[in-house]
Design a protein around this motif. Structure first.
Motif, PDB file in Angstrom:
ATOM      1  N   ARG A 188       0.863  -1.188   0.000  1.00  0.00           N
ATOM      2  CA  ARG A 188       0.000   0.000   0.000  1.00  0.00           C
ATOM      3  C   ARG A 188       0.892   1.228   0.000  1.00  0.00           C
ATOM      4  O   ARG A 188       1.862   1.313   0.749  1.00  0.00           O
ATOM      5  N   ARG A 191       1.034   5.726  -0.720  1.00  0.00           N
ATOM      6  CA  ARG A 191       0.285   6.985  -0.802  1.00  0.00           C
ATOM      7  C   ARG A 191       1.216   8.039  -1.365  1.00  0.00           C
ATOM      8  O   ARG A 191       2.437   7.908  -1.320  1.00  0.00           O
ATOM      9  N   THR A 222       5.823   9.035  -3.972  1.00  0.00           N
ATOM     10  CA  THR A 222       5.121   7.850  -3.538  1.00  0.00           C
ATOM     11  C   THR A 222       5.887   7.214  -2.386  1.00  0.00           C
ATOM     12  O   THR A 222       7.079   6.958  -2.506  1.00  0.00           O
ATOM     13  N   GLU A 276       2.944   2.801   2.901  1.00  0.00           N
ATOM     14  CA  GLU A 276       2.177   3.062   4.129  1.00  0.00           C
ATOM     15  C   GLU A 276       2.624   2.137   5.224  1.00  0.00           C
ATOM     16  O   GLU A 276       3.106   1.067   5.010  1.00  0.00           O
TER      17      GLU A 276
END
Length: 127
Positions: free
Chosen positions: A77, A79, A124, A127
């Motif tokens: 994951r 973000r 980027t 997570e």
């Protein structure tokens, strides 16, 4: 330098580069390998060892019979964030771009300090 010396240096370079490439193989984290047995997707060949499986960037668990032991990890994951370090800014705009125009491009806008891009790409991060 003679031909023999060039060959030796070439060999050393090839070995060094292959070692670097092997070190960059993605290693799965424990949370990425937390996949229910029914959801496992095969990532290896029959008889693959745990070491071969992990070197391929896959997960290995022989605890449940009848399901793949070498399996594909969950996706990481990530973000996108605006970098706080001004040296990490990569220009996303052009001179005179407004904050609104910059944000429409999906980029970050910060009109300070002088001498660095004010409109810059997001980074980027996992997570």
């Amino acid at each position: 330098m003679d031909l023999k010396g060039i060959c030796v240096l070439s060999l050393i370079l090839v070995v060094a580069l292959s070692t670097l490439a092997e070190a960059k193989v993605a290693r799965s984290t424990k949370c990425q390998c937390n996949v229910a047995p029914k959801e496992r997707s095969n990532c290896g060949h029959p008889g693959i060892t745990s070491e071969e499986c992990r070197r391929a960037g896959c997960c290995f668990s022989a605890s449940v019979p009848g399901v793949p032991w070498c399996f594909t990890p969950k996706q990481r994951r990530v973000r996108k964030v605006c970098p706080t370090n001004v040296r990490a800014r990569v220009n996303c705009g052009y001179p005179g771009i407004t904050a609104e125009q910059c944000e429409k491009r999906g980029c970050c806008f910060m009109a300070h300090p002088a001498g660095v891009p004010w409109c810059f790409y997001r980074r980027t991060v996992p997570e």
